[in-house]
Design an enzyme around this catalytic site. Structure first.
Site, PDB file in Angstrom:
ATOM      1  N   GLU A 171      60.384  34.309  53.343  1.00  0.00           N
ATOM      2  CA  GLU A 171      60.870  33.219  52.497  1.00  0.00           C
ATOM      3  C   GLU A 171      59.965  31.997  52.634  1.00  0.00           C
ATOM      4  OE1 GLU A 171      64.577  35.063  54.538  1.00  0.00           O
ATOM      5  OE2 GLU A 171      62.433  34.861  54.928  1.00  0.00           O
ATOM      6  N   CYS A 179      67.506  33.407  57.367  1.00  0.00           N
ATOM      7  CA  CYS A 179      67.987  32.788  58.606  1.00  0.00           C
ATOM      8  C   CYS A 179      68.196  31.293  58.368  1.00  0.00           C
ATOM      9  CB  CYS A 179      66.975  33.012  59.730  1.00  0.00           C
ATOM     10  SG  CYS A 179      65.449  32.060  59.532  1.00  0.00           S
ATOM     11  N   CYS A 206      64.979  29.324  57.422  1.00  0.00           N
ATOM     12  CA  CYS A 206      64.590  29.507  56.023  1.00  0.00           C
ATOM     13  C   CYS A 206      65.597  28.876  55.076  1.00  0.00           C
ATOM     14  CB  CYS A 206      64.420  30.996  55.722  1.00  0.00           C
ATOM     15  SG  CYS A 206      62.988  31.714  56.554  1.00  0.00           S
TER      16      CYS A 206
END
Length: 150
Positions: free
Chosen positions: A82, A108, A111
């Site tokens: 990402e 996560c 990100c």
């Protein structure tokens, strides 16, 4: 003749799987696409920064230290898929404002924060990672999150 034409979400999610095949991570292969108006504006996969040896070549410090998934990100030489999608768009002057992220894994917390600030309005992921705090950040930011099963 009848055929099963994929939805846009299915189409871009399958492409994210292909992007993930470029990953150089020994533990998790992740691919991501940023899309605007049904057009891909950027892709990213997880791996070492440009010019830095890949984990495929030098090994994984987190794996060697038996660090569980989702912990001690600072010990990883890899950049998340990402993050790379956002960075690749920035590198070529492409705005990510009002884009949609398609990713092979749920993003996560690290990100999630970046995606919020990058102006992503929707996240479509294929599961395989559990970070409730990231989902809370998306909810608070008003970002729609969808899990797709292919």
């Amino acid at each position: 003749m009848s055929r099963n034409r994929p939805s846009w979400d299915e189409y871009f999610s399958e492409l994210a799987r292909m992007v993930a095949r470029r990953s150089t991570c020994l533990r998790r292969n992740v691919g991501a696409l940023l899309v605007k108006g049904e057009r891909i504006i950027s892709t990213g996969y997880n791996g070492a920064p440009q010019g830095v040896p890949h984990c495929l070549d030098v090994g994984c410090l987190r794996q060697a230290r038996e660090i569980p998934s989702g912990q001690r990100y600072e010990l990883c030489r890899g950049v998340h898929a990402e993050q790379n999608a956002i960075i690749n768009a920035a590198r070529y002057g492409v705005s990510t404002l009002d884009s949609v992220l398609y990713c092979t894994n749920q993003p996560c917390m690290l990100c999630a924060r970046m995606l919020v600030n990058a102006g992503v309005t929707r996240v479509v992921h294929q599961g395989d990672f559990d970070d409730p705090l990231a989902l809370e950040v998306f909810r608070e930011a008003g970002i729609e999150v969808c899990e797709i099963q292919l």
